[in-house]
Design an enzyme around this catalytic site. Sequence first.
Site, PDB file in Angstrom:
ATOM      1  N   ARG A   1       0.827  -1.219   0.000  1.00 22.97           N
ATOM      2  CA  ARG A   1       0.000   0.000   0.000  1.00 22.97           C
ATOM      3  C   ARG A   1       0.857   1.264   0.000  1.00 22.97           C
ATOM      4  O   ARG A   1       0.430   2.311   0.511  1.00 22.97           O
ATOM      5  CB  ARG A   1      -0.965   0.027   1.190  1.00 22.97           C
TER       6      ARG A   1
ATOM      7  N   ARG B   1      -3.243   6.534   0.778  1.00 22.82           N
ATOM      8  CA  ARG B   1      -3.817   7.687   1.473  1.00 22.82           C
ATOM      9  C   ARG B   1      -2.853   8.403   2.411  1.00 22.82           C
ATOM     10  O   ARG B   1      -3.149   9.515   2.835  1.00 22.82           O
ATOM     11  CB  ARG B   1      -5.065   7.236   2.244  1.00 22.82           C
TER      12      ARG B   1
ATOM     13  N   ARG C   1      -6.968  12.150  -5.653  1.00 20.15           N
ATOM     14  CA  ARG C   1      -8.268  11.510  -5.420  1.00 20.15           C
ATOM     15  C   ARG C   1      -9.362  12.555  -5.273  1.00 20.15           C
ATOM     16  O   ARG C   1     -10.487  12.366  -5.765  1.00 20.15           O
ATOM     17  CB  ARG C   1      -8.214  10.605  -4.188  1.00 20.15           C
TER      18      ARG C   1
ATOM     19  N   ASP D   1      -7.027  -3.136  -7.180  1.00 18.60           N
ATOM     20  CA  ASP D   1      -7.702  -3.759  -6.045  1.00 18.60           C
ATOM     21  C   ASP D   1      -7.927  -5.233  -6.332  1.00 18.60           C
ATOM     22  O   ASP D   1      -8.115  -5.621  -7.495  1.00 18.60           O
ATOM     23  CB  ASP D   1      -9.052  -3.074  -5.780  1.00 18.60           C
TER      24      ASP D   1
ATOM     25  N   TYR E   1     -15.136 -12.502  -0.216  1.00 19.68           N
ATOM     26  CA  TYR E   1     -15.890 -11.309  -0.617  1.00 19.68           C
ATOM     27  C   TYR E   1     -17.036 -11.675  -1.571  1.00 19.68           C
ATOM     28  O   TYR E   1     -18.126 -11.103  -1.487  1.00 19.68           O
ATOM     29  CB  TYR E   1     -14.964 -10.292  -1.281  1.00 19.68           C
TER      30      TYR E   1
END
Length: 341
Positions: free
Chosen positions: A23, A27, A36, A73, A147
Site C-alpha cells: 500500500r 492515502r 483523489r 484492487d 468477498y
Amino acid sequence: MAGLLLDTLNGVNADRRPVWLMRQAGRYLPEYRSLRAEKGGFLALVYDAEAAAEITIQPLRRFGFDGAILFSDILIVPYAMGQDLQFLSGEGPHLSPRLVDHALDSLQAVPERLSPIYATVSRVKAALSPETTLLGFAGSPWTVATYMVAGEGSRDQHDTRAMAYRDPAAFQAIIDAIVRVTTDYLVGQIEAGAEAVQLFDSWAGSLAPAEFERWVIAPNGAIVAALRTRCPGVPVIGFPKGAGEKLSAYAQGVAPDALGLDETIDPAWAARTLPAGMPVQGNLDPLLLLAGGPELERQALRVLDAFADRPHVFNLGHGIGQHTPIENVEALLRVVRGWRR
C-alpha cells in the site's frame, strides 16, 4: 538490466536489501489525497489508467523504492466475473449479488473490465527506470471468494467458511473459477509489463489446517504452476497473511518463488524453518511505522539481521496505514539502506 528487487526475488542474496511497502501508493501521501479529491472515488481512479499510473509512481518519486506495486484492487477479479462492485464511503467494498444466496452460474462474465488494468501496467512500465521492478498482483482465491460469497469483508469469514463446509462442491466451483480468471489476469499483467507478481491471501489465517490445505494451498499452487508454464522466469510472491505455523506447508505445497511474512511471524523462526535459500519478504509491523521512534529502528534491524543469510526483500507485515507520518517512512528507509550483510 535487472534491479536489486528482481534479483532478490530470483534468489540473489545481495549485501543490501531492496525495499518496497505494501500500500505504498495510497492515502498517507498528500499527493494521492490531492489526486483523489480531483478525480473522485476509488474505483474511478482504478479505471482511469492515466491516474492509476500516476498513483503507482507517486511513492517512487518521493522515496525511490526498489519496486512499484500496481495501483488497483483485489476485487477487480470478481468484478470481471460479473459481480457488481461498489466502494461505499465509510463501509468499504460491496459485491452483488452475494454468492451465499445466488449461484455462480447466474453471473455474466465481463472480461473487458480487466483491460484498463493492463493499460495502467503498460503506462507504468514505460515510465520506470530499468532498476525499478514493476510488481503486479491479484487476490488469492480463498480471500477473493470470501468477498464474493458474503458480498463484503468480515471479521471471521463466517458465511464463506460455513458454505465451504455445507456445500464443498459448490464452493470448489467458485474457487476453480477464481483460479482460472486470476491466472489469466496475472498473465495479462505480465504481458503488459509486470516483472513479478504477488498473490495476496489476506484472510488465510481464518482456516483450520485441513481447510487451509484445500482452499489456500491447492488453488494458489495451481496458479503458481500455471504461471510457471505460461510465463516462465517471472517470480511469484505468495503472501498468506495469518498462516502462522502453516507457512511451512504453504511454502512446500504452493512453491512460490518468494514468501511474504506478516508481522506476527518471528523472523528468527522463519529464518530457521522455511526452505533454505527461499527469498522472504517482510515483516515489520505497520503500527511500528506509524509510531516511529527508536523502537522502529531497533525492530527494523532485528528483521534485517534475522534474514542476513537468505535473500530478503524488506517490507511491512501488511499495508502501510493511512495516518503514517512521511518522516517515519524516511527514517525507516535510512535504516534499511544503511544496513549491509
